[in-house]
Design an enzyme around this catalytic site. Sequence first.
Site, mmCIF file in Angstrom:
data_model
loop_
_atom_site.group_PDB
_atom_site.id
_atom_site.type_symbol
_atom_site.label_atom_id
_atom_site.label_comp_id
_atom_site.label_asym_id
_atom_site.label_seq_id
_atom_site.Cartn_x
_atom_site.Cartn_y
_atom_site.Cartn_z
ATOM 1 N N HIS A 146 22.536 62.794 12.921
ATOM 2 C CA HIS A 146 23.910 62.917 12.448
ATOM 3 C C HIS A 146 24.322 64.377 12.594
ATOM 4 O O HIS A 146 23.587 65.276 12.183
ATOM 5 C CB HIS A 146 23.964 62.464 10.984
ATOM 6 C CG HIS A 146 25.342 62.323 10.443
ATOM 7 N ND1 HIS A 146 26.024 63.361 9.864
ATOM 8 C CD2 HIS A 146 26.170 61.255 10.412
ATOM 9 C CE1 HIS A 146 27.224 62.930 9.484
ATOM 10 N NE2 HIS A 146 27.338 61.653 9.805
ATOM 11 N N GLU A 203 23.935 41.682 53.564
ATOM 12 C CA GLU A 203 24.413 43.060 53.683
ATOM 13 C C GLU A 203 24.982 43.574 52.358
ATOM 14 O O GLU A 203 24.795 44.734 52.004
ATOM 15 C CB GLU A 203 25.486 43.160 54.775
ATOM 16 C CG GLU A 203 25.716 44.586 55.296
ATOM 17 C CD GLU A 203 26.772 45.366 54.528
ATOM 18 O OE1 GLU A 203 26.865 46.578 54.757
ATOM 19 O OE2 GLU A 203 27.511 44.782 53.712
ATOM 20 N N ASP A 220 27.565 37.454 55.098
ATOM 21 C CA ASP A 220 27.783 37.318 53.652
ATOM 22 C C ASP A 220 28.994 38.153 53.256
ATOM 23 O O ASP A 220 29.475 38.991 54.038
ATOM 24 C CB ASP A 220 26.541 37.754 52.860
ATOM 25 C CG ASP A 220 26.204 39.229 53.079
ATOM 26 O OD1 ASP A 220 26.363 39.705 54.227
ATOM 27 O OD2 ASP A 220 25.788 39.894 52.123
#
Lengths: 481, 481
Positions: free
Chosen positions: B233, B167, B100
């Site tokens: 805040h 893999e 792959d």
Amino acid sequence: MEAAVAFSSYIDESAPKFIHRLAQAVAIPSVSTDAARRPDVLKMGAWLNDQLQSLGVTTKLADVGTHVVDGQALPLPPIILGRIGNDPQKKTVLVYGHYDVQPAEKSDGWDTDPFQLVIDESTGRMFGRGSSDDKGPVLGWLNVLDAHKALGLELPVNMRFCFEGMEESNSEGLHDLIRSEVAKGKDGWFDGVDCVCISDNYWMNTRTPCLTYGLRGIAYFKVTVSGPSRDLHSGGFGRVVHEPMTDLVYLLGRLVTPKGEILIPGVEDMVAPADVEERDIYEKLDYTIADVEEAVGAPITLSDDKATVLMGRMRMPSLSLHGIEGAYSGPGGKTVIPASVSGKFSLRIVPPQTPESIKALVVPYIEQEFAKLESKNRLAVEMLGGGMPWMADYKHWNYEAARRATEAVYKRSPDLTREGGSIPVTLTFAESLGVNVLLLPMGRGDDGAHSTNEKLDRSNFIEGSKLLGTYLYELAAIPSQ
Amino acid sequence: MEAAVAFSSYIDESAPKFIHRLAQAVAIPSVSTDAARRPDVLKMGAWLNDQLQSLGVTTKLADVGTHVVDGQALPLPPIILGRIGNDPQKKTVLVYGHYDVQPAEKSDGWDTDPFQLVIDESTGRMFGRGSSDDKGPVLGWLNVLDAHKALGLELPVNMRFCFEGMEESNSEGLHDLIRSEVAKGKDGWFDGVDCVCISDNYWMNTRTPCLTYGLRGIAYFKVTVSGPSRDLHSGGFGRVVHEPMTDLVYLLGRLVTPKGEILIPGVEDMVAPADVEERDIYEKLDYTIADVEEAVGAPITLSDDKATVLMGRMRMPSLSLHGIEGAYSGPGGKTVIPASVSGKFSLRIVPPQTPESIKALVVPYIEQEFAKLESKNRLAVEMLGGGMPWMADYKHWNYEAARRATEAVYKRSPDLTREGGSIPVTLTFAESLGVNVLLLPMGRGDDGAHSTNEKLDRSNFIEGSKLLGTYLYELAAIPSQ
């Protein structure tokens, strides 16, 4: 003060009518931050202008041009300038408020439609976006005008108005307009103003009215450490290169202690310790550690001493680390050595500190600390923005009038507070007009101004309207020396 | 060694055919991370299986089931098990590779179609996804088989094959399969294996072949500091509450120095200093500070001493700070006090360190440092994942055979290297088979295995194929004591 008594009675009797008008205002979704809602902001401005005119106020819709949002030129909502009364024997008070609101969607977690005023009869809470921020207070002034017109009473002072529709979007166009009106002198809308009253903040708690005489300023910094030309894999390059994150975290760790003390030399020294008289203000404030814990949802105050906590918020500088741009911020794990990272932090500053005087301390300090690392990475420090702190003389007759009005309406003395955040227009009025500015809140600390389920208590709306009117009578009565 | 000479000549003569086969393999976009490409991964497995069978290898496509991607059950690509030769007089070598590849799109910045092998005749560079990682090396083994079949030569060793198609996607299914085949003993495909050879990494530079005998392991941590029940805040709460970011930055700042030294007590002590012989390996490596600087694109090595830099990568633990989850990570400024922030960092570890032994040092250390802060915030430390380090005996006959083969093909001694990252299958083979594992790279350090414009040099493919075959002859020749 016969007139004042008649006025108060009228307000009580007219509560249903006033609440109906507030419902009309809330029903216009005047969200200034949403381009798609801009027509609603304009509609809200037109509605408010009509109301003012029908109550005898001479107005002008000041066109402050357009601005560009996402490549689209949008008309800025007009700033409504108004005047009523021109008696040289009377004081002239300028009133500011805003008719735009924060965004709100039912899906954000609202229990009811945010743009429909829904009243919980059992608690008297009136839910709706803008109910407290800032349509309620603006309509409080309309209620005062309404009462005087209906009763055929003359206002005890001359009034000037300045209502904007971009407060939630950086007040675009406002500051220039204020300066330009002031510069016009006798031909401007603000000529002869003796004092300013802004009702756009909140009580500290849910119990005690307050007068607010100070706001912290801000200096916002970005510190960037850059190393490799691209992100690296920590397997291949861990312990091979100077890592920008390691350097940055070291620098950010040398700005403030976990106890909140600012480590940048000189910053703390600029602020004189509170004297006995000032500390006494904080000791007397009707606010407890439990109030803070409830507000933040956790028992995490820096001190167990009330005055220390309140002074930390109101009269001391603070430094907060907001985050890091460029590092891995997703969930799970990623084995990256980020190539360039920017720490964001800001200082809330108090008089006599200014953004520039803070910058002059912050930038060389970070540069010196970085030099000590002997890192081969590159450093850049910049101030992204700044705003001056503001403080008014709370012994001024403008505050004394508000104190007396509060005692008359609420049967108690108001708390004298400073706020940790900023309301930039306050400073613009104070500086350009050179007169005393008063912050006289209507709503409570739990109104949730920018949150879901914003509300205004019915009693705050009705008693608050009385407070605004009574303040005008006290202003008229008090010697302006 | 007459056979070896004939073999090498055949490889040279057959270069066009071998390159054509590589082009066929590259043309199948076997991207294992992309569900839509899964049929291509299966196609690539079938193609490789056909090739092996046509070259005389007995194979089995081991079905390792399915896995779920985005709610969709996908078949895992088969693991190709193979065997050729069963002579008890010969050594048996197990070869691993993967069919792959990483994702690739022309739009990522490739100069050519990533799934078409494009040869630059002037430089000999063969561009295409998978050319170097890992189709080139896998086809190197096919070339060896091809040569022996064509020449009618018997292989000098028995060979076993294990080629996977996942893999690049965590080798799903592989580790269990290996352990299960080993457990089968005589009935398994790995019975009688004497040594393992993996060709799935790279030379350190572009000049010098190498043998790789070590890989670092990893221990990945997440440290979370939580305070308020929601973001606050900074105007309202800066210097009021214990801020989680301040606490977290303090903790992250106490893990590693800007020089790369790990501050967690005990971690550095676990690793013995390099003795003269070991240090000599690093001194002799054909690698310069300039090579590192070129690889990272900036002159930022932690040291100006080559051996120190290389040991930092290969035989020392490292600690990298990857980022913070929950803090503000966008551009520009935001004045938030984040409610809960999670720092991500990992250690690359070396023998005898293990993820568990590192965790036993890291967690209490952070807890102790946090306790010193006397913060009212809450702390949680967890290890997100770990992998063991691996190191082989580079004096083993398996390495000696590879060294002799390198000298025969490249006319120079290979560098002996360790890598900073991990290749988990290495450890699985070493532990489950209990035999020596060799990493014998084919490609160069600048092949760009996971980048755009991945390439394999023609000479690395052809000489590399000779190297793999010659290694088999040297294996056969060397006494296995």
